[in-house]
Design a protein around this motif. Structure first.
Motif, mmCIF file in Angstrom:
data_model
loop_
_atom_site.group_PDB
_atom_site.id
_atom_site.type_symbol
_atom_site.label_atom_id
_atom_site.label_comp_id
_atom_site.label_asym_id
_atom_site.label_seq_id
_atom_site.Cartn_x
_atom_site.Cartn_y
_atom_site.Cartn_z
ATOM 1 N N TYR A 8 0.826 -1.207 0.000
ATOM 2 C CA TYR A 8 0.000 0.000 0.000
ATOM 3 C C TYR A 8 0.857 1.253 0.000
ATOM 4 N N GLN A 9 0.372 2.270 -0.694
ATOM 5 C CA GLN A 9 0.920 3.624 -0.658
ATOM 6 C C GLN A 9 -0.279 4.528 -0.414
ATOM 7 N N ILE A 10 -0.382 5.056 0.805
ATOM 8 C CA ILE A 10 -1.575 5.820 1.182
ATOM 9 C C ILE A 10 -1.188 7.197 1.712
ATOM 10 N N ALA A 11 -2.159 8.089 1.726
ATOM 11 C CA ALA A 11 -1.949 9.440 2.242
ATOM 12 C C ALA A 11 -1.728 9.402 3.750
ATOM 13 N N ASP A 12 -1.042 10.404 4.244
ATOM 14 C CA ASP A 12 -0.726 10.473 5.669
ATOM 15 C C ASP A 12 -1.970 10.442 6.556
ATOM 16 N N ASP A 13 -3.082 10.955 6.071
ATOM 17 C CA ASP A 13 -4.299 10.996 6.898
ATOM 18 C C ASP A 13 -5.151 9.729 6.786
ATOM 19 N N GLN A 14 -4.701 8.753 6.019
ATOM 20 C CA GLN A 14 -5.443 7.498 5.892
ATOM 21 C C GLN A 14 -4.957 6.473 6.917
ATOM 22 N N ASP A 15 -5.865 5.620 7.365
ATOM 23 C CA ASP A 15 -5.576 4.600 8.374
ATOM 24 C C ASP A 15 -5.569 3.227 7.690
ATOM 25 N N ILE A 16 -4.423 2.565 7.711
ATOM 26 C CA ILE A 16 -4.305 1.279 7.027
ATOM 27 C C ILE A 16 -5.256 0.239 7.605
ATOM 28 N N ALA A 17 -5.415 0.222 8.924
ATOM 29 C CA ALA A 17 -6.313 -0.759 9.545
ATOM 30 C C ALA A 17 -7.762 -0.513 9.117
ATOM 31 N N ALA A 18 -8.137 0.732 8.984
ATOM 32 C CA ALA A 18 -9.497 1.045 8.522
ATOM 33 C C ALA A 18 -9.696 0.575 7.078
ATOM 34 N N LEU A 19 -8.687 0.765 6.239
ATOM 35 C CA LEU A 19 -8.785 0.312 4.843
ATOM 36 C C LEU A 19 -8.931 -1.199 4.755
ATOM 37 N N THR A 20 -8.050 -1.929 5.418
ATOM 38 C CA THR A 20 -8.082 -3.392 5.297
ATOM 39 C C THR A 20 -9.296 -3.997 6.003
ATOM 40 N N SER A 21 -9.853 -3.296 6.977
ATOM 41 C CA SER A 21 -11.051 -3.818 7.655
ATOM 42 C C SER A 21 -12.264 -3.810 6.739
ATOM 43 N N GLU A 22 -12.202 -3.075 5.641
ATOM 44 C CA GLU A 22 -13.304 -3.025 4.681
ATOM 45 C C GLU A 22 -13.246 -4.153 3.654
ATOM 46 N N ASP A 23 -12.188 -4.936 3.673
ATOM 47 C CA ASP A 23 -12.055 -6.069 2.763
ATOM 48 C C ASP A 23 -13.189 -7.056 3.048
#
Length: 98
Positions: free
Chosen positions: A61-76
């Motif tokens: 992943y390459q995400i913006a500083d204000d994004q939360d990786i755990a929040a993104l992957t929890s939507e899988d």
């Protein structure tokens, strides 16, 4: 920008060989989800890894500083349906071809 190696850990070592019909459906949705993030530029690469202890998935992943990786992957969808989980590893940088 922030960079992560995310490892999808399936619920059992023989998951790919023993998926139920529902799990196969969720895995299809999982692929669509990851490809959508790839198209959006949030994922640089993703794919399954096979080893002697069982398979797992890897996404970079390459995400913006204000994004939360755990929040993104929890939507899988596979995670939302309680089938496995992600481990998140922070990377100092990420370089890719192209």
């Amino acid at each position: 920008m922030k960079y992560y190696l995310c490892k999808y850990i399936p619920p059992r070592a023989d998951f790919l060989a023993t998926m139920t019909a529902a799990e196969r459906e969720w895995m299809g949705e999982h692929g669509v989800f990851l490809n959508r993030l790839l198209d959006q530029g949030l994922i640089v690469a993703h794919g399954p890894v096979i080893d002697d202890t069982g398979g797992y998935g890897v996404s970079l992943y390459q995400i913006a500083d204000d994004q939360d990786i755990a929040a993104l992957t929890s939507e899988d969808p596979i995670v939302k349906n309680g089938v496995g989980h992600y481990e998140h590893y922070t990377m100092l940088s990420l370089k890719a071809r192209g």
